[in-house]
Design a protein around this motif. Structure first.
Motif, PDB file in Angstrom:
ATOM      1  N   THR A  42       0.854  -1.193   0.000  1.00  0.00           N
ATOM      2  CA  THR A  42       0.000   0.000   0.000  1.00  0.00           C
ATOM      3  C   THR A  42       0.890   1.243   0.000  1.00  0.00           C
ATOM      4  O   THR A  42       2.044   1.191   0.433  1.00  0.00           O
ATOM      5  N   ALA A  43       0.315   2.338  -0.460  1.00  0.00           N
ATOM      6  CA  ALA A  43       1.058   3.606  -0.452  1.00  0.00           C
ATOM      7  C   ALA A  43       1.319   4.078   0.972  1.00  0.00           C
ATOM      8  O   ALA A  43       2.325   4.752   1.230  1.00  0.00           O
ATOM      9  N   THR A  44       0.439   3.736   1.905  1.00  0.00           N
ATOM     10  CA  THR A  44       0.620   4.135   3.302  1.00  0.00           C
ATOM     11  C   THR A  44       1.878   3.510   3.886  1.00  0.00           C
ATOM     12  O   THR A  44       2.670   4.181   4.559  1.00  0.00           O
ATOM     13  N   ASN A  45       2.076   2.221   3.647  1.00  0.00           N
ATOM     14  CA  ASN A  45       3.288   1.558   4.126  1.00  0.00           C
ATOM     15  C   ASN A  45       4.536   2.194   3.523  1.00  0.00           C
ATOM     16  O   ASN A  45       5.545   2.385   4.208  1.00  0.00           O
ATOM     17  N   GLY A  46       4.462   2.493   2.236  1.00  0.00           N
ATOM     18  CA  GLY A  46       5.595   3.131   1.586  1.00  0.00           C
ATOM     19  C   GLY A  46       5.916   4.482   2.186  1.00  0.00           C
ATOM     20  O   GLY A  46       7.090   4.829   2.394  1.00  0.00           O
ATOM     21  N   LEU A  47       4.872   5.268   2.487  1.00  0.00           N
ATOM     22  CA  LEU A  47       5.077   6.578   3.090  1.00  0.00           C
ATOM     23  C   LEU A  47       5.707   6.445   4.472  1.00  0.00           C
ATOM     24  O   LEU A  47       6.636   7.196   4.817  1.00  0.00           O
ATOM     25  N   GLY A  48       5.246   5.495   5.270  1.00  0.00           N
ATOM     26  CA  GLY A  48       5.790   5.312   6.617  1.00  0.00           C
ATOM     27  C   GLY A  48       7.263   4.947   6.594  1.00  0.00           C
ATOM     28  O   GLY A  48       8.075   5.553   7.311  1.00  0.00           O
TER      29      GLY A  48
END
Length: 232
Positions: A42-48
Protein backbone atom coordinates in the motif's frame (compact mmCIF):
# COMPACT_ATOMS: atom_id res chain seq x y z
CA UNK A 1 18.54 38.42 -5.42
CA UNK A 2 21.66 38.68 -3.30
CA UNK A 3 24.65 37.45 -5.32
CA UNK A 4 25.91 35.49 -2.32
CA UNK A 5 22.62 33.57 -2.01
CA UNK A 6 22.22 32.66 -5.68
CA UNK A 7 25.08 30.10 -5.84
CA UNK A 8 23.79 28.49 -2.64
CA UNK A 9 20.29 28.12 -4.10
CA UNK A 10 21.73 26.69 -7.30
CA UNK A 11 23.74 24.21 -5.27
CA UNK A 12 20.64 23.12 -3.35
CA UNK A 13 18.75 22.81 -6.63
CA UNK A 14 21.41 20.48 -8.00
CA UNK A 15 21.40 18.40 -4.82
CA UNK A 16 17.61 17.99 -4.87
CA UNK A 17 17.53 17.24 -8.59
CA UNK A 18 20.18 14.60 -7.98
CA UNK A 19 18.31 13.00 -5.06
CA UNK A 20 14.83 13.20 -6.55
CA UNK A 21 15.60 12.24 -10.14
CA UNK A 22 19.11 11.94 -11.61
CA UNK A 23 20.68 9.83 -8.85
CA UNK A 24 17.56 8.57 -7.10
CA UNK A 25 18.30 5.79 -4.59
CA UNK A 26 16.06 3.34 -6.46
CA UNK A 27 15.76 4.43 -10.09
CA UNK A 28 19.30 5.78 -10.34
CA UNK A 29 21.32 3.53 -8.03
CA UNK A 30 19.06 0.43 -7.73
CA UNK A 31 19.62 0.31 -3.97
CA UNK A 32 17.25 -0.59 -1.10
CA UNK A 33 15.20 -2.91 -3.31
CA UNK A 34 14.47 -5.43 -0.53
CA UNK A 35 12.38 -3.10 1.69
CA UNK A 36 11.04 -1.35 -1.39
CA UNK A 37 9.50 -4.52 -2.79
CA UNK A 38 8.49 -5.99 0.57
CA UNK A 39 6.51 -3.18 2.22
CA UNK A 40 4.85 -1.38 -0.70
CA UNK A 41 1.62 -3.36 -0.81
CA UNK A 42 0.00 0.00 0.00
CA UNK A 43 1.06 3.61 -0.45
CA UNK A 44 0.62 4.14 3.30
CA UNK A 45 3.29 1.56 4.13
CA UNK A 46 5.59 3.13 1.59
CA UNK A 47 5.08 6.58 3.09
CA UNK A 48 5.79 5.31 6.62
CA UNK A 49 9.04 3.56 5.69
CA UNK A 50 10.08 6.47 3.48
CA UNK A 51 9.67 9.05 6.24
CA UNK A 52 11.57 6.86 8.72
CA UNK A 53 14.42 6.38 6.23
CA UNK A 54 14.48 10.10 5.41
CA UNK A 55 14.94 10.95 9.08
CA UNK A 56 17.86 8.53 9.34
CA UNK A 57 19.45 9.91 6.16
CA UNK A 58 19.20 13.51 7.34
CA UNK A 59 20.32 12.84 10.92
CA UNK A 60 23.20 10.56 9.89
CA UNK A 61 24.41 13.11 7.33
CA UNK A 62 24.30 15.81 10.00
CA UNK A 63 26.25 13.76 12.56
CA UNK A 64 28.81 12.41 10.11
CA UNK A 65 29.50 15.89 8.77
CA UNK A 66 29.78 17.35 12.27
CA UNK A 67 32.27 14.74 13.43
CA UNK A 68 34.16 14.22 10.17
CA UNK A 69 37.16 16.13 11.50
CA UNK A 70 37.65 13.85 14.52
CA UNK A 71 36.77 10.46 12.98
CA UNK A 72 39.97 8.84 11.76
CA UNK A 73 39.91 7.03 8.40
CA UNK A 74 40.76 3.68 10.02
CA UNK A 75 37.55 3.55 12.07
CA UNK A 76 35.21 5.63 9.94
CA UNK A 77 33.01 2.78 8.67
CA UNK A 78 32.38 1.20 12.12
CA UNK A 79 31.63 4.66 13.51
CA UNK A 80 29.24 5.43 10.65
CA UNK A 81 27.43 2.12 11.19
CA UNK A 82 27.21 2.78 14.93
CA UNK A 83 25.69 6.22 14.33
CA UNK A 84 23.21 4.86 11.81
CA UNK A 85 22.25 1.95 14.07
CA UNK A 86 21.67 4.33 17.00
CA UNK A 87 19.39 6.52 14.88
CA UNK A 88 17.45 3.52 13.58
CA UNK A 89 16.99 2.25 17.13
CA UNK A 90 15.61 5.67 18.09
CA UNK A 91 13.18 5.58 15.15
CA UNK A 92 12.14 2.03 16.03
CA UNK A 93 11.40 2.94 19.66
CA UNK A 94 9.51 6.13 18.76
CA UNK A 95 7.36 4.34 16.20
CA UNK A 96 6.67 1.51 18.63
CA UNK A 97 5.55 4.04 21.24
CA UNK A 98 3.53 6.47 19.11
CA UNK A 99 2.78 4.70 15.78
CA UNK A 100 2.29 1.15 16.92
CA UNK A 101 0.09 0.05 14.00
CA UNK A 102 2.64 1.34 11.50
CA UNK A 103 5.42 -0.27 13.50
CA UNK A 104 3.53 -3.58 13.38
CA UNK A 105 2.83 -3.27 9.65
CA UNK A 106 6.45 -2.55 8.71
CA UNK A 107 7.80 -5.08 11.18
CA UNK A 108 11.39 -6.16 10.69
CA UNK A 109 12.01 -3.63 7.94
CA UNK A 110 12.34 -0.77 10.43
CA UNK A 111 15.48 -2.15 12.15
CA UNK A 112 16.71 -3.30 8.73
CA UNK A 113 17.05 0.36 7.74
CA UNK A 114 20.53 -0.06 9.25
CA UNK A 115 21.47 -2.31 6.31
CA UNK A 116 20.22 0.15 3.68
CA UNK A 117 23.29 0.61 1.47
CA UNK A 118 22.15 4.07 0.44
CA UNK A 119 22.48 5.45 3.98
CA UNK A 120 26.01 4.19 4.57
CA UNK A 121 26.93 5.09 1.01
CA UNK A 122 25.86 8.72 1.40
CA UNK A 123 27.64 8.95 4.75
CA UNK A 124 30.89 7.66 3.25
CA UNK A 125 30.77 9.25 -0.20
CA UNK A 126 29.18 12.60 0.62
CA UNK A 127 28.54 13.61 4.24
CA UNK A 128 32.06 12.74 5.42
CA UNK A 129 33.48 15.16 2.84
CA UNK A 130 31.00 18.03 2.96
CA UNK A 131 29.95 20.84 5.34
CA UNK A 132 26.87 20.34 7.47
CA UNK A 133 24.40 22.29 5.32
CA UNK A 134 25.25 20.29 2.18
CA UNK A 135 25.19 16.98 4.05
CA UNK A 136 21.75 17.71 5.49
CA UNK A 137 20.40 18.87 2.12
CA UNK A 138 21.75 15.76 0.42
CA UNK A 139 20.22 13.49 3.07
CA UNK A 140 16.85 15.22 2.72
CA UNK A 141 16.95 15.04 -1.08
CA UNK A 142 17.91 11.36 -1.12
CA UNK A 143 15.28 10.56 1.51
CA UNK A 144 12.51 12.38 -0.33
CA UNK A 145 13.51 10.69 -3.57
CA UNK A 146 13.35 7.28 -1.89
CA UNK A 147 10.01 8.15 -0.27
CA UNK A 148 8.62 9.28 -3.64
CA UNK A 149 9.40 5.91 -5.24
CA UNK A 150 8.06 4.00 -2.22
CA UNK A 151 4.76 5.88 -2.36
CA UNK A 152 4.55 5.65 -6.16
CA UNK A 153 5.19 1.92 -6.17
CA UNK A 154 2.72 1.45 -3.32
CA UNK A 155 0.08 3.40 -5.23
CA UNK A 156 0.72 1.49 -8.47
CA UNK A 157 0.18 -1.76 -6.56
CA UNK A 158 -2.63 -0.65 -4.26
CA UNK A 159 -4.98 0.90 -6.81
CA UNK A 160 -5.36 -2.16 -9.06
CA UNK A 161 -4.82 -4.53 -6.14
CA UNK A 162 -7.43 -3.12 -3.74
CA UNK A 163 -9.12 -0.20 -5.49
CA UNK A 164 -7.98 2.16 -2.72
CA UNK A 165 -5.24 4.71 -2.11
CA UNK A 166 -3.55 5.27 1.26
CA UNK A 167 -5.77 2.65 2.88
CA UNK A 168 -5.75 2.64 6.70
CA UNK A 169 -3.72 5.85 6.84
CA UNK A 170 -5.49 6.93 10.03
CA UNK A 171 -4.72 3.62 11.74
CA UNK A 172 -1.09 3.50 10.70
CA UNK A 173 -0.06 7.16 10.79
CA UNK A 174 -2.62 8.71 13.15
CA UNK A 175 -5.99 10.43 12.92
CA UNK A 176 -4.41 13.48 11.30
CA UNK A 177 -3.91 11.44 8.12
CA UNK A 178 -7.55 10.30 7.76
CA UNK A 179 -8.08 12.76 4.87
CA UNK A 180 -5.65 10.75 2.73
CA UNK A 181 -7.80 7.59 2.66
CA UNK A 182 -9.50 7.21 -0.71
CA UNK A 183 -11.73 4.48 -2.12
CA UNK A 184 -11.26 4.81 -5.88
CA UNK A 185 -13.20 1.71 -7.00
CA UNK A 186 -16.16 0.84 -4.70
CA UNK A 187 -17.09 -2.84 -4.30
CA UNK A 188 -13.88 -3.89 -6.03
CA UNK A 189 -12.65 -7.43 -5.50
CA UNK A 190 -9.07 -6.56 -6.33
CA UNK A 191 -6.28 -7.96 -8.48
CA UNK A 192 -4.36 -10.27 -6.17
CA UNK A 193 -1.28 -10.33 -8.41
CA UNK A 194 -0.44 -6.69 -7.60
CA UNK A 195 -0.47 -7.30 -3.85
CA UNK A 196 1.81 -10.34 -4.10
CA UNK A 197 5.62 -10.12 -4.64
CA UNK A 198 5.41 -10.70 -8.43
CA UNK A 199 3.27 -7.59 -8.68
CA UNK A 200 5.99 -5.58 -6.93
CA UNK A 201 8.59 -6.70 -9.48
CA UNK A 202 6.28 -5.92 -12.39
CA UNK A 203 5.36 -2.48 -11.06
CA UNK A 204 9.00 -1.59 -10.35
CA UNK A 205 9.98 -2.71 -13.84
CA UNK A 206 7.40 -0.39 -15.40
CA UNK A 207 8.57 2.51 -13.21
CA UNK A 208 12.22 1.97 -14.19
CA UNK A 209 11.30 1.68 -17.86
CA UNK A 210 9.17 4.82 -17.66
CA UNK A 211 12.05 6.80 -16.17
CA UNK A 212 14.41 5.67 -18.92
CA UNK A 213 11.91 6.74 -21.58
CA UNK A 214 11.44 10.13 -19.93
CA UNK A 215 15.21 10.60 -19.60
CA UNK A 216 15.69 9.79 -23.28
CA UNK A 217 12.97 12.23 -24.35
CA UNK A 218 14.37 14.98 -22.14
CA UNK A 219 17.85 14.36 -23.53
CA UNK A 220 16.52 14.51 -27.08
CA UNK A 221 14.61 17.70 -26.33
CA UNK A 222 17.63 19.47 -24.83
CA UNK A 223 20.26 18.11 -27.23
CA UNK A 224 21.83 20.62 -29.65
CA UNK A 225 20.42 20.60 -33.17
CA UNK A 226 22.14 17.92 -35.27
CA UNK A 227 23.34 15.92 -32.29
CA UNK A 228 22.37 12.26 -32.02
CA UNK A 229 20.36 11.63 -28.83
CA UNK A 230 21.17 8.63 -26.65
CA UNK A 231 18.89 5.63 -27.14
CA UNK A 232 16.94 4.43 -24.08
Amino acid sequence: MNLAIRPLLQDYRRLFRDGLWDNNVVTGQLLALCPLLAVTSTATNGLGLGLATTFVLVASGLLVSLFRGIITPEVRLPVFILLIASLVTLVDLVMHAYLYEMHKALGLFIPLIVTNCAILGRAEAFASRQPVHRAVADGLAMGLGFTLILVLLGAVREIPGQGTLFADARLLLGEGFAWMELTLIPDYRGLLLMILPPGAFLALGFILAGKRVLDARLAAHTAPEGATPATP
